[in-house]
Scaffold this motif. Structure first.
Motif, PDB file in Angstrom:
ATOM      1  N   PRO A 219      24.671   4.313 -19.373  1.00 33.27           N
ATOM      2  CA  PRO A 219      23.190   4.214 -19.963  1.00 33.27           C
ATOM      3  C   PRO A 219      22.294   3.248 -19.122  1.00 33.27           C
ATOM      4  O   PRO A 219      22.711   2.130 -18.870  1.00 33.27           O
ATOM      5  CB  PRO A 219      23.601   3.620 -21.417  1.00 33.27           C
ATOM      6  N   PHE A 220      21.227   3.618 -19.111  1.00 31.20           N
ATOM      7  CA  PHE A 220      20.287   2.628 -18.417  1.00 31.20           C
ATOM      8  C   PHE A 220      18.784   2.741 -19.144  1.00 31.20           C
ATOM      9  O   PHE A 220      18.573   3.661 -20.060  1.00 31.20           O
ATOM     10  CB  PHE A 220      19.759   3.280 -16.838  1.00 31.20           C
ATOM     11  N   PHE A 221      17.979   1.679 -18.738  1.00 36.34           N
ATOM     12  CA  PHE A 221      16.683   1.579 -19.550  1.00 36.34           C
ATOM     13  C   PHE A 221      15.505   2.218 -18.838  1.00 36.34           C
ATOM     14  O   PHE A 221      15.114   3.519 -19.219  1.00 36.34           O
ATOM     15  CB  PHE A 221      16.436  -0.028 -19.677  1.00 36.34           C
ATOM     16  N   MET A 222      15.029   1.797 -17.779  1.00 28.40           N
ATOM     17  CA  MET A 222      13.896   2.226 -16.918  1.00 28.40           C
ATOM     18  C   MET A 222      14.254   2.389 -15.552  1.00 28.40           C
ATOM     19  O   MET A 222      13.146   2.661 -14.596  1.00 28.40           O
ATOM     20  CB  MET A 222      12.553   1.606 -17.518  1.00 28.40           C
ATOM     21  N   GLU A 223      15.273   2.046 -14.959  1.00 21.03           N
ATOM     22  CA  GLU A 223      15.322   2.105 -13.616  1.00 21.03           C
ATOM     23  C   GLU A 223      17.248   2.551 -13.651  1.00 21.03           C
ATOM     24  O   GLU A 223      17.807   2.306 -14.361  1.00 21.03           O
ATOM     25  CB  GLU A 223      15.752   0.714 -13.158  1.00 21.03           C
ATOM     26  N   PHE A 224      17.191   3.593 -12.379  1.00 20.55           N
ATOM     27  CA  PHE A 224      18.430   4.297 -12.189  1.00 20.55           C
ATOM     28  C   PHE A 224      18.597   4.661 -10.810  1.00 20.55           C
ATOM     29  O   PHE A 224      17.644   4.503  -9.988  1.00 20.55           O
ATOM     30  CB  PHE A 224      18.537   5.504 -12.968  1.00 20.55           C
ATOM     31  N   ALA A 225      19.976   4.777 -10.210  1.00 21.16           N
ATOM     32  CA  ALA A 225      20.209   4.857  -8.920  1.00 21.16           C
ATOM     33  C   ALA A 225      20.879   6.472  -8.679  1.00 21.16           C
ATOM     34  O   ALA A 225      21.513   6.941  -9.564  1.00 21.16           O
ATOM     35  CB  ALA A 225      21.271   4.030  -8.471  1.00 21.16           C
ATOM     36  N   ILE A 226      20.439   7.051  -7.529  1.00 18.23           N
ATOM     37  CA  ILE A 226      20.971   8.388  -7.254  1.00 18.23           C
ATOM     38  C   ILE A 226      21.264   8.472  -6.016  1.00 18.23           C
ATOM     39  O   ILE A 226      20.930   7.579  -5.077  1.00 18.23           O
ATOM     40  CB  ILE A 226      19.489   9.486  -7.374  1.00 18.23           C
ATOM     41  N   GLN A 227      22.216   9.265  -5.848  1.00 19.38           N
ATOM     42  CA  GLN A 227      22.994   9.500  -4.378  1.00 19.38           C
ATOM     43  C   GLN A 227      22.052  10.576  -3.500  1.00 19.38           C
ATOM     44  O   GLN A 227      21.359  11.396  -4.045  1.00 19.38           O
ATOM     45  CB  GLN A 227      24.134  10.262  -4.738  1.00 19.38           C
ATOM     46  N   THR A 228      21.834  10.082  -2.327  1.00 19.66           N
ATOM     47  CA  THR A 228      20.962  11.038  -1.424  1.00 19.66           C
ATOM     48  C   THR A 228      21.734  11.598  -0.421  1.00 19.66           C
ATOM     49  O   THR A 228      22.515  11.192   0.100  1.00 19.66           O
ATOM     50  CB  THR A 228      19.790  10.264  -1.009  1.00 19.66           C
ATOM     51  N   PRO A 229      21.504  12.945  -0.090  1.00 25.17           N
ATOM     52  CA  PRO A 229      22.288  13.563   0.833  1.00 25.17           C
ATOM     53  C   PRO A 229      22.035  12.915   2.233  1.00 25.17           C
ATOM     54  O   PRO A 229      22.847  13.034   3.054  1.00 25.17           O
ATOM     55  CB  PRO A 229      21.759  15.059   1.094  1.00 25.17           C
ATOM     56  N   LYS A 230      21.012  12.456   2.484  1.00 20.39           N
ATOM     57  CA  LYS A 230      20.695  11.646   3.841  1.00 20.39           C
ATOM     58  C   LYS A 230      20.397  10.081   3.366  1.00 20.39           C
ATOM     59  O   LYS A 230      20.380   9.776   2.317  1.00 20.39           O
ATOM     60  CB  LYS A 230      19.484  12.183   4.610  1.00 20.39           C
ATOM     61  N   PRO A 231      20.493   9.051   4.232  1.00 19.62           N
ATOM     62  CA  PRO A 231      20.216   7.904   4.116  1.00 19.62           C
ATOM     63  C   PRO A 231      18.992   7.640   3.351  1.00 19.62           C
ATOM     64  O   PRO A 231      17.980   8.406   3.538  1.00 19.62           O
ATOM     65  CB  PRO A 231      20.161   7.238   5.363  1.00 19.62           C
ATOM     66  N   ALA A 232      18.920   6.873   2.259  1.00 13.93           N
ATOM     67  CA  ALA A 232      17.853   6.795   1.557  1.00 13.93           C
ATOM     68  C   ALA A 232      16.529   6.358   2.264  1.00 13.93           C
ATOM     69  O   ALA A 232      15.336   6.659   1.764  1.00 13.93           O
ATOM     70  CB  ALA A 232      18.092   5.678   0.502  1.00 13.93           C
ATOM     71  N   SER A 233      16.799   5.654   3.432  1.00 11.39           N
ATOM     72  CA  SER A 233      15.489   5.301   4.178  1.00 11.39           C
ATOM     73  C   SER A 233      14.850   6.637   4.603  1.00 11.39           C
ATOM     74  O   SER A 233      13.631   6.400   4.756  1.00 11.39           O
ATOM     75  CB  SER A 233      15.961   4.465   5.519  1.00 11.39           C
ATOM     76  N   PHE A 234      15.307   7.642   4.911  1.00 18.25           N
ATOM     77  CA  PHE A 234      14.674   9.010   5.043  1.00 18.25           C
ATOM     78  C   PHE A 234      13.772   9.273   4.250  1.00 18.25           C
ATOM     79  O   PHE A 234      12.793   9.523   4.559  1.00 18.25           O
ATOM     80  CB  PHE A 234      15.851   9.907   5.377  1.00 18.25           C
ATOM     81  N   TYR A 235      13.967   9.308   2.829  1.00 25.15           N
ATOM     82  CA  TYR A 235      13.335   9.803   1.962  1.00 25.15           C
ATOM     83  C   TYR A 235      12.237   8.788   1.719  1.00 25.15           C
ATOM     84  O   TYR A 235      10.910   9.099   1.277  1.00 25.15           O
ATOM     85  CB  TYR A 235      14.111   9.903   0.601  1.00 25.15           C
TER      86      TYR A 235
END
Length: 445
Positions: free
Chosen positions: A379-395
């Motif tokens: 469970p989370f409040f207003m912040e969450f982490a997702i997995q990204t196919p490429k490095p997060a820096s790309f997005y």
């Protein structure tokens, strides 16, 4: 040596030099060894007129990349600030005030701080709240010091899912105190309670519990606090204040020290400050709590009055006896928080927390639907982490070109999370704004 902001004239300076029997200002500098004195003018560009300086700064600012939407959180959050806060806090009697050492002429500011303390006490579920500290991280470090002095143990347990900034400040505060800081492992993004129970067997001074934690996940502090107290260690909770409008106050669950960053309570992001450290404790720590306390009393006419009380700062007693030598209160920031809490009230706070919760969960569900996997399922409040196919820096780079700051790249903070993006959505976002991020992420997924 004329200067538009310095009122002294050359004649004024000559008169003062004559009064002290010195021929020139140069003669006042003879005690400075000649070999370390600068023999040339400072390497500064030529002074500008006010219009020139204004244009220079406008041109510098134009080089910034404008961000229309920011989903960055990780400790500093974009919340709406009601207009009344600036209107009241900018009154001259408030923004020119510092510590109200003279109660006979400071009743207004003293009462404002007293009301602030009352709000924080009620919000955190504890009877004692101080007049604020520098910011949330320094308040947490002070809490650790309080616990170590009280329990007289050098062992502190800190979860691995704590914000790296919090951990850095704690280590900075305690690096010369020979403390042993041990890491509590996590499972599925949350504190591993079984591992914690084992770590508590040898005893500890304190256990830090951050909820929501660095990943935005809500810890089960109702389970963790009794576990910590059973070992005689002190549970210290670091919270987001808005969550306490919908979740039980940690003090009501048995926490003895609760701290938080007060920036969400009416303070702008402002490039990192000034912010506001919130702290409340049980009565056990009334003689150890750092900073200032405003108390209620009566004057010689029997009327209600306010004064500073239990002053244990280094300015008031022997330095080695002080509870803290580097703490202060953020009076103006605390005033803003008090106005924010009084304007919104319990129902308003709950509405804001609910809207932030709804926004974040809508965004989470939609990103999941287009192919992004959650990093954790807790469970989370207003912040969450997702997995990204490429490095997060790309997005982040791709969306920044569209005026969108997609979130925080977790890789610099957690080397094993190169393809992970931490996203925050508070109450300020409309559905259209959320959909804009979703569509941009869909385009580059």
């Amino acid at each position: 040596m004329n200067h538009p902001y310095l009122p002294l004239t050359d004649a004024n300076r000559a008169e003062m030099l004559k009064q002290i029997g010195v021929e020139s200002i140069e003669k006042l500098l003879t005690e400075i060894p000649d070999n370390i004195r600068l023999k040339r003018p400072l390497n500064l560009q030529q002074s500008m007129t006010e219009p020139e300086l204004s244009n220079y700064m406008i041109n510098k600012a134009a080089a910034n990349h404008p961000v229309q939407l920011s989903f960055l959180g990780a400790g500093a959050y974009q919340h709406y600030i009601p207009a009344v806060i600036d209107h009241l806090a900018n009154r001259s009697e408030f923004y020119t005030s510092y510590t109200p050492y003279q109660p006979e002429i400071s009743q207004g500011m003293l009462q404002a701080i007293f009301e602030y303390q009352t709000f924080i006490s009620e919000l955190f579920g504890l009877p004692i709240a101080n007049a604020s500290l520098y910011d949330g991280p320094s308040a947490l470090a002070e809490a650790v010091l309080m616990a170590v002095k009280e329990v007289k143990s050098q062992r502190v347990l800190i979860p691995e899912n704590i914000s790296p900034n919090l951990l850095t400040v704690i280590k900075t505060y305690t690096r010369h105190l020979n403390l042993t800081i041990e890491t509590i492992p996590s499972s599925h993004g949350l504190i591993d309670s079984i591992a914690l129970a084992e770590q508590l067997k040898p005893g500890a001074a304190a256990v830090v519990l951050q909820s929501p934690n660095f990943y935005g996940l809500v810890e089960n502090i109702a389970e963790l606090i009794p576990l910590v107290k059973h070992s005689a260690a002190i549970p210290i909770c670091y919270v987001h204040p808005l969550t306490l409008s919908v979740l039980e106050a940690p003090g009501n669950l048995g926490a003895e020290i609760v701290v938080a960053e007060g920036q969400p309570l009416g303070l702008p992001l402002a490039y990192g400050g000034p912010y506001l450290g919130l702290m409340a404790t049980s009565e056990r720590f009334i003689r150890r709590i750092p900073g200032r306390l405003v108390g209620e009393t009566v004057d010689h006419h029997g009327k209600r009055a306010f004064v500073l009380t239990l002053q244990t700062r280094e300015q008031h007693i022997r330095r080695e006896k002080a509870t803290s030598n580097i703490c202060s209160n953020q009076a103006l920031c605390a005033l803003r928080a008090a106005i924010y809490l009084s304007v919104l009230g319990p129902l308003g706070l709950k509405e804001i927390a609910q809207r932030a919760f709804d926004n974040a969960h809508y965004l989470f569900d939609q990103l999941k639907a287009i192919g992004f996997k959650p990093l954790f399922d807790s469970p989370f409040f207003m912040e969450f982490a997702i997995q990204t196919p490429k490095p997060a820096s790309f997005y982040i780079e791709q969306l920044l070109s569209k005026g969108i700051l997609a979130g925080l790249d977790l890789a610099p903070h957690r080397p094993d999370m190169e393809n992970a993006l931490l996203i925050c959505a508070t109450e300020v976002f409309s559905k259209e704004a959320l959909d804009q991020l979703i569509e941009e992420m869909r385009r580059i997924v």
